[in-house]
Design a protein around this motif. Structure first.
Motif, mmCIF file in Angstrom:
data_model
loop_
_atom_site.group_PDB
_atom_site.id
_atom_site.type_symbol
_atom_site.label_atom_id
_atom_site.label_comp_id
_atom_site.label_asym_id
_atom_site.label_seq_id
_atom_site.Cartn_x
_atom_site.Cartn_y
_atom_site.Cartn_z
ATOM 1 N N PHE A 94 0.866 -1.171 0.000
ATOM 2 C CA PHE A 94 0.000 0.000 0.000
ATOM 3 C C PHE A 94 0.905 1.224 0.000
ATOM 4 C CE2 PHE A 94 -3.609 2.660 1.541
ATOM 5 C CZ PHE A 94 -4.601 2.152 0.705
ATOM 6 N N PRO A 95 0.518 2.296 -0.693
ATOM 7 C CA PRO A 95 1.365 3.498 -0.652
ATOM 8 C C PRO A 95 1.566 4.004 0.779
ATOM 9 C CG PRO A 95 -0.247 3.668 -2.425
ATOM 10 C CD PRO A 95 -0.617 2.451 -1.621
ATOM 11 N N ASP A 96 2.820 4.144 1.165
ATOM 12 C CA ASP A 96 3.115 4.552 2.532
ATOM 13 C C ASP A 96 2.581 5.948 2.841
ATOM 14 O OD1 ASP A 96 4.676 4.115 5.110
ATOM 15 O OD2 ASP A 96 5.593 5.969 4.385
ATOM 16 N N LEU A 97 2.531 6.796 1.834
ATOM 17 C CA LEU A 97 2.098 8.178 2.078
ATOM 18 C C LEU A 97 0.633 8.262 2.500
ATOM 19 C CD1 LEU A 97 0.279 9.486 -0.499
ATOM 20 C CD2 LEU A 97 2.456 9.147 -1.648
ATOM 21 N N ASN A 102 -0.870 -6.229 -4.027
ATOM 22 C CA ASN A 102 -1.484 -7.393 -3.397
ATOM 23 C C ASN A 102 -2.972 -7.567 -3.682
ATOM 24 O OD1 ASN A 102 -2.486 -5.279 -1.894
ATOM 25 N ND2 ASN A 102 -1.320 -5.763 -0.051
ATOM 26 N N SER A 103 -3.589 -6.629 -4.403
ATOM 27 C CA SER A 103 -5.013 -6.743 -4.707
ATOM 28 C C SER A 103 -5.384 -5.743 -5.797
ATOM 29 C CB SER A 103 -5.862 -6.473 -3.454
ATOM 30 O OG SER A 103 -5.708 -5.130 -3.017
ATOM 31 N N ARG A 104 -6.544 -5.954 -6.401
ATOM 32 C CA ARG A 104 -7.035 -4.977 -7.368
ATOM 33 C C ARG A 104 -7.340 -3.648 -6.689
ATOM 34 N NH1 ARG A 104 -10.018 -9.535 -8.791
ATOM 35 N NH2 ARG A 104 -11.937 -8.633 -7.916
ATOM 36 N N PHE A 105 -7.776 -3.733 -5.429
ATOM 37 C CA PHE A 105 -8.029 -2.514 -4.659
ATOM 38 C C PHE A 105 -6.753 -1.684 -4.546
ATOM 39 C CE2 PHE A 105 -7.688 -0.625 -0.347
ATOM 40 C CZ PHE A 105 -8.647 0.367 -0.484
ATOM 41 N N THR A 106 -5.641 -2.310 -4.170
ATOM 42 C CA THR A 106 -4.373 -1.594 -4.047
ATOM 43 C C THR A 106 -3.894 -1.080 -5.396
ATOM 44 O OG1 THR A 106 -3.763 -2.928 -2.113
ATOM 45 C CG2 THR A 106 -1.992 -1.757 -3.220
ATOM 46 N N ALA A 107 -4.145 -1.840 -6.465
ATOM 47 C CA ALA A 107 -3.751 -1.376 -7.804
ATOM 48 C C ALA A 107 -4.448 -0.072 -8.149
ATOM 49 C CB ALA A 107 -4.080 -2.449 -8.842
ATOM 50 N N PHE A 165 -5.114 -5.968 1.611
ATOM 51 C CA PHE A 165 -5.629 -7.273 1.199
ATOM 52 C C PHE A 165 -6.126 -8.032 2.422
ATOM 53 C CE2 PHE A 165 -5.217 -11.821 0.232
ATOM 54 C CZ PHE A 165 -6.148 -11.889 -0.786
ATOM 55 N N GLY A 166 -5.218 -8.467 3.258
ATOM 56 C CA GLY A 166 -5.603 -9.166 4.472
ATOM 57 C C GLY A 166 -5.464 -10.666 4.326
ATOM 58 N N ILE A 167 -4.454 -11.236 4.979
ATOM 59 C CA ILE A 167 -4.222 -12.678 4.892
ATOM 60 C C ILE A 167 -5.089 -13.450 5.885
ATOM 61 C CG2 ILE A 167 -2.353 -12.916 6.573
ATOM 62 C CD1 ILE A 167 -2.413 -14.410 3.025
ATOM 63 N N GLY A 179 -11.930 -2.446 0.785
ATOM 64 C CA GLY A 179 -10.567 -2.924 0.597
ATOM 65 C C GLY A 179 -10.479 -4.360 0.124
ATOM 66 N N GLY A 180 -9.393 -5.021 0.509
ATOM 67 C CA GLY A 180 -9.098 -6.378 0.070
ATOM 68 C C GLY A 180 -10.158 -7.421 0.371
ATOM 69 N N PRO A 181 -10.828 -7.380 1.544
ATOM 70 C CA PRO A 181 -11.859 -8.377 1.820
ATOM 71 C C PRO A 181 -12.963 -8.455 0.781
ATOM 72 C CG PRO A 181 -11.233 -7.317 3.861
ATOM 73 C CD PRO A 181 -10.503 -6.590 2.753
ATOM 74 N N LEU A 182 -13.183 -7.371 0.024
ATOM 75 C CA LEU A 182 -14.170 -7.428 -1.051
ATOM 76 C C LEU A 182 -13.759 -8.428 -2.129
ATOM 77 C CD1 LEU A 182 -14.963 -3.623 -1.544
ATOM 78 C CD2 LEU A 182 -16.391 -5.324 -0.396
ATOM 79 N N GLU A 183 -12.456 -8.714 -2.225
ATOM 80 C CA GLU A 183 -11.952 -9.654 -3.223
ATOM 81 C C GLU A 183 -11.785 -11.058 -2.664
ATOM 82 O OE1 GLU A 183 -8.514 -7.962 -5.371
ATOM 83 O OE2 GLU A 183 -9.142 -6.019 -4.558
#
Length: 402
Positions: free
Chosen positions: A126-129, A163-168, A313-315, A333-337
């Motif tokens: 995820f972008p740190d900023l 790590n996910s389409r959300f992060t992309a 994402f969330g492992i 976020g990631g849980p949607l995927e």
């Protein structure tokens, strides 16, 4: 045979560390020579796999400060990773083909601008900023050069993965100057061998007589919103008959580093909240548990609560679903995927009432818990297998190495 070096800031316990270890082990199985370089590796607080000699974990720069009087964590993290990269390239004598770097991109100039530039894969969790707030002008001024540096150095990578389409999507919206980059998605995988083995009898004490354990696994950090789990339990109590309530218990298990003041403060705040809501006897707090203890907890839980919003994402949801446990998670976020709403669990608004409503359904219906659990196991095996992760990562490394 490609030689791959992993650069990671702190090889402790967390989703990023889990991914780095799984990636290194996957490439080792494919015949690559792997090493992990980090600024900090506490053998008493790490995943067991990091102790495996085949990963060749090496430390450099742990003498550098993590903060300056409790401030400047981002600057210190960048400096520590710059030192790790400098030591690796100029002092270690190591030869390698590809660098797998994640979390901190500030070290990429050392890898790319040296006399023999290295091929670099950067994995953006995820972008740190976006992970820190800027409430004051001074904080914005402090972060501006760091934000610029993150974007500029990320652009030096030969390949960027997320790590996910959300992060992309967040990556594209955040790093405007990198609009020419289309990061590929490499979903994290699960360490199925660790989840499949029968753990030894855990030295954990859970209240006797309880039958329905709601389990939360997350670091004791405010952004993980563990308050939501406690407050949802409080609402659930009002929705259940006494006989049903007597069966219910919440376990908050999380990574805890006494060096991090936020961990210490938030852990205490959660305990105080449980006391204020008269839930002290209904919540068990577990800090820095082992892998075996995690598997033991998953096996005895009835449902896993995943409380952070806009998680990259969330492992943990994958681990829960593989263990045949339904997951109640925030609907962002990631849980949607990873989670199928009303199939492998529930995606809810991050409010105590919404979480409590989903929890009540699972309390009242053992059949629903079992049905969702089986659906979750099937979904993980079909969509998030370790074989798919290994094959995709290996192809990327081969492309970069040749």
């Amino acid at each position: 045979m490609a030689s791959v070096v992993f650069l990671h800031p702190d090889l402790g316990i967390g989703g990023a560390e889990r991914l780095v270890l799984d990636a290194a082990l996957a490439l080792h199985r494919r015949g690559c020579r792997v090493q992990i370089w980090t600024a900090h590796h506490d053998r008493a607080r790490c995943f067991a796999e990091s102790l495996d000699p085949v990963l060749g974990v090496r430390c450099a720069g742990d003498w550098l400060p993590r903060s300056l009087l409790g401030r400047g964590h981002a600057v210190c993290a960048a400096l520590r990773m710059l030192f790790v990269a400098f030591y690796l390239v100029f002092l270690s004598g190591e030869e390698f083909d590809v660098v797998f770097c994640d979390q901190v991109s500030a070290c990429l100039p050392v890898l790319k601008l040296c006399r023999r530039p290295k091929r670099v894969l950067f994995y953006c969790h995820f972008p740190d900023l976006l992970l820190s707030q800027r409430r004051t002008a001074l904080k914005r001024l402090y972060r501006w050069p760091l934000d610029w540096l993150e974007e500029a150095t990320t652009g030096l990578a030969d390949l960027v993965l997320v790590n996910s389409r959300f992060t992309a999507g967040v990556f594209k919206r955040t790093f405007r100057s990198l609009s020419h980059l289309d990061p590929d998605v490499l979903y994290p995988s699960l360490n199925l061998a660790a989840l499949d083995k029968e753990p030894p009898a855990a030295d954990l004490q859970l209240p006797p007589g309880k039958q329905l354990f709601f389990l939360s696994i997350n670091r004791f950090e405010r952004k993980k919103n563990l308050v939501l789990a406690v407050e949802a339990l409080h609402v659930l109590r009002a929705r259940l008959a006494w006989d049903d309530w007597e069966k219910v218990h919440l376990v908050l298990a999380g990574g805890y580093d006494p060096r991090l003041q936020e961990n210490v403060d938030y852990y205490r705040e959660l305990q105080e909240l449980a006391g204020q809501l008269q839930l002290s006897d209904d919540v068990t707090f577990l800090r820095s548990f082992s892998d075996d203890q995690k598997v033991w907890l998953l096996g005895r839980s009835s449902c896993v609560l995943y409380t952070p919003s806009n998680e990259h994402f969330g492992i943990v949801p994958l681990e829960a679903m593989y263990a045949r446990r339904p997951v109640i998670a925030a609907n962002s976020g990631g849980p949607l995927e990873s989670i199928q709403d009303r199939v492998t669990g529930f995606l809810c608004q991050p409010s105590p009432s919404c979480f409590a409503e989903a929890m009540e359904k699972l309390v009242r219906s053992p059949e629903l818990r079992a049905k969702m659990g089986e659906a979750g196991r099937t979904r993980v095996l079909q969509t998030f297998s370790a074989d798919a992760f290994e094959e995709q990562l290996y192809r990327y490394i081969c492309t970069l190495a040749h």
